[in-house]
Design a protein around this motif. Sequence first.
Motif, PDB file in Angstrom:
ATOM      1  N   LYS A 100       0.500  -1.125   0.058  1.00 22.59           N
ATOM      2  CA  LYS A 100       0.271   0.134  -0.196  1.00 22.59           C
ATOM      3  C   LYS A 100       0.863   1.473   0.132  1.00 22.59           C
ATOM      4  O   LYS A 100       2.357   1.580   0.876  1.00 22.59           O
ATOM      5  CB  LYS A 100      -1.267   0.135   1.304  1.00 22.59           C
ATOM      6  CG  LYS A 100      -1.786  -1.116   1.312  1.00 22.59           C
ATOM      7  CD  LYS A 100      -3.188  -0.978   2.735  1.00 22.59           C
ATOM      8  CE  LYS A 100      -4.154  -2.101   1.970  1.00 22.59           C
ATOM      9  NZ  LYS A 100      -5.067  -1.814   0.846  1.00 22.59           N
ATOM     10  N   SER A 101       0.613   2.306  -1.138  1.00 14.43           N
ATOM     11  CA  SER A 101       0.870   3.404  -0.679  1.00 14.43           C
ATOM     12  C   SER A 101       1.575   4.064   0.930  1.00 14.43           C
ATOM     13  O   SER A 101       0.596   3.904   1.657  1.00 14.43           O
ATOM     14  CB  SER A 101       0.247   4.847  -1.613  1.00 14.43           C
ATOM     15  OG  SER A 101       0.155   3.585  -3.155  1.00 14.43           O
ATOM     16  N   TYR A 102       2.551   4.539   0.946  1.00 15.60           N
ATOM     17  CA  TYR A 102       2.814   5.383   1.987  1.00 15.60           C
ATOM     18  C   TYR A 102       3.068   3.978   3.328  1.00 15.60           C
ATOM     19  O   TYR A 102       3.104   4.711   4.333  1.00 15.60           O
ATOM     20  CB  TYR A 102       2.909   6.274   2.389  1.00 15.60           C
ATOM     21  CG  TYR A 102       2.956   7.241   1.046  1.00 15.60           C
ATOM     22  CD1 TYR A 102       4.472   7.893   1.512  1.00 15.60           C
ATOM     23  CD2 TYR A 102       2.305   8.004   0.144  1.00 15.60           C
ATOM     24  CE1 TYR A 102       4.896   8.881   0.250  1.00 15.60           C
ATOM     25  CE2 TYR A 102       2.930   8.532  -0.505  1.00 15.60           C
ATOM     26  CZ  TYR A 102       4.286   9.122  -0.727  1.00 15.60           C
ATOM     27  OH  TYR A 102       4.756  10.311  -1.041  1.00 15.60           O
ATOM     28  N   LEU A 103       2.741   2.511   3.260  1.00 13.13           N
ATOM     29  CA  LEU A 103       2.871   2.543   4.661  1.00 13.13           C
ATOM     30  C   LEU A 103       4.076   1.295   4.728  1.00 13.13           C
ATOM     31  O   LEU A 103       4.711   0.334   3.663  1.00 13.13           O
ATOM     32  CB  LEU A 103       2.132   1.353   4.362  1.00 13.13           C
ATOM     33  CG  LEU A 103       1.215  -0.196   5.421  1.00 13.13           C
ATOM     34  CD1 LEU A 103       1.360   0.771   6.891  1.00 13.13           C
ATOM     35  CD2 LEU A 103      -0.002  -1.317   5.154  1.00 13.13           C
ATOM     36  N   PRO A 104       4.571   1.685   5.044  1.00 15.39           N
ATOM     37  CA  PRO A 104       6.169   1.360   5.796  1.00 15.39           C
ATOM     38  C   PRO A 104       6.563   0.040   5.708  1.00 15.39           C
ATOM     39  O   PRO A 104       5.528  -0.946   6.378  1.00 15.39           O
ATOM     40  CB  PRO A 104       6.889   1.728   6.540  1.00 15.39           C
ATOM     41  CG  PRO A 104       5.986   3.236   6.819  1.00 15.39           C
ATOM     42  CD  PRO A 104       4.961   2.897   6.528  1.00 15.39           C
ATOM     43  N   VAL A 105       7.272  -1.199   4.650  1.00 14.09           N
ATOM     44  CA  VAL A 105       7.805  -1.655   4.876  1.00 14.09           C
ATOM     45  C   VAL A 105       8.371  -2.830   5.530  1.00 14.09           C
ATOM     46  O   VAL A 105      10.101  -2.100   5.112  1.00 14.09           O
ATOM     47  CB  VAL A 105       6.723  -3.043   4.075  1.00 14.09           C
ATOM     48  CG1 VAL A 105       7.551  -5.016   4.082  1.00 14.09           C
ATOM     49  CG2 VAL A 105       5.983  -3.372   3.715  1.00 14.09           C
ATOM     50  N   GLN A 106       9.025  -3.266   6.767  1.00 14.73           N
ATOM     51  CA  GLN A 106      10.692  -3.434   7.606  1.00 14.73           C
ATOM     52  C   GLN A 106      10.984  -4.939   6.563  1.00 14.73           C
ATOM     53  O   GLN A 106      10.339  -5.533   7.238  1.00 14.73           O
ATOM     54  CB  GLN A 106       9.666  -3.790   9.022  1.00 14.73           C
ATOM     55  CG  GLN A 106      11.858  -2.846   9.946  1.00 14.73           C
ATOM     56  CD  GLN A 106      12.116  -1.159   9.623  1.00 14.73           C
ATOM     57  OE1 GLN A 106      11.007  -1.328   9.298  1.00 14.73           O
ATOM     58  NE2 GLN A 106      13.282  -1.402   9.559  1.00 14.73           N
ATOM     59  N   ILE A 107      12.078  -4.457   6.353  1.00 15.50           N
ATOM     60  CA  ILE A 107      12.992  -5.988   6.147  1.00 15.50           C
ATOM     61  C   ILE A 107      14.297  -6.176   6.687  1.00 15.50           C
ATOM     62  O   ILE A 107      14.711  -5.397   6.403  1.00 15.50           O
ATOM     63  CB  ILE A 107      12.563  -6.715   4.381  1.00 15.50           C
ATOM     64  CG1 ILE A 107      11.696  -5.826   3.573  1.00 15.50           C
ATOM     65  CG2 ILE A 107      13.403  -7.599   4.186  1.00 15.50           C
ATOM     66  CD1 ILE A 107      10.890  -7.205   4.250  1.00 15.50           C
ATOM     67  N   GLY A 108      14.279  -6.993   8.108  1.00 10.56           N
ATOM     68  CA  GLY A 108      15.754  -6.547   9.042  1.00 10.56           C
ATOM     69  C   GLY A 108      15.408  -5.176   9.286  1.00 10.56           C
ATOM     70  O   GLY A 108      15.272  -4.245   9.598  1.00 10.56           O
ATOM     71  N   ASN A 109      16.746  -4.422   8.689  1.00 12.94           N
ATOM     72  CA  ASN A 109      17.066  -2.909   8.784  1.00 12.94           C
ATOM     73  C   ASN A 109      16.858  -2.458   7.479  1.00 12.94           C
ATOM     74  O   ASN A 109      17.049  -1.182   7.247  1.00 12.94           O
ATOM     75  CB  ASN A 109      18.158  -3.146   8.455  1.00 12.94           C
ATOM     76  CG  ASN A 109      18.578  -3.119  10.878  1.00 12.94           C
ATOM     77  OD1 ASN A 109      18.591  -3.233  11.233  1.00 12.94           O
ATOM     78  ND2 ASN A 109      20.163  -3.614  10.292  1.00 12.94           N
TER      79      ASN A 109
END
Length: 277
Positions: A100-109
């Motif tokens: 989704k637009s502007y929804l951050p996704v965290q992959i490790g660091n």
Amino acid sequence: MPVFIASLNSGSNGNCYYVGNEREAVLVDAGISCRETEKRMTRLGLSMKLVKAIFISHEHSDHIRGLAVLAKKYRLPVYITDGTVHHCGDIPKELCCTLKSYLPVQIGNLEIIAFPKHHDAVEPHSFMISNGDTKIGVFTDIGAPCEHLIRHFGQCHAAFLEANYDEDMLEQGRYPFYLKRRIRSGKGHLSNKQALDMFIEHKSPYMTHLLLAHLSKDNNNPELAQQLFAQHSGDTHVSVASRDEESAVYCIDPSPVVLTELNAVNQITGQFQFVLS
């Protein structure tokens, strides 16, 4: 912590971009075959073991051609919009993650933020990938610069930026009128001039690397694009991402990179083809 970036291929025949640190990495788009992706990463000293996810910008075939096989083989989550996934073939549902637009996704660091762009696709997005304070942009297949692009480009330490066509070459070339109109439309591709204007007017003072991406085979020339930017590059290393082979691996680090740090990274990730200038 330094970030390593590389283009595995860039053009209408396939697009795939690598961004990672020494612990994890992501691919943006998977437009070349799984086998070719593996071969090119191996030649660069990059490991698929570090790749933790694939992010898809839109559904055109040059961005998803190798997606299903690559995702299945390595059981990689695929971050993709709900509208885009219906056009992307046989991807197991359990591997699909809603983007989704502007929804951050965290992959490790790594933090990945997608934002909308102008292109003739269902739900096209560009990406900003952050590793701490280091920010990498992946900006291709853009019909026209918008406020989203301008704002994010101005924050980048490095970026992949589309420079698809030379205006005179497109006008005088063999493409039919409807295709020329599509390319030049506000939902087609960025010209060399549009990309250069972005670079001159909006680049950050700390941008160290720019890779010109998605060059047309028929309506552009790598030497022409390189020369155009060379006059304005200053301290930014500008190179052209090839449509036929992988780039070098570029080390992006806002702090000075010393030999001992590079040696430590090499022991973890393999012998990269480093380009630091």
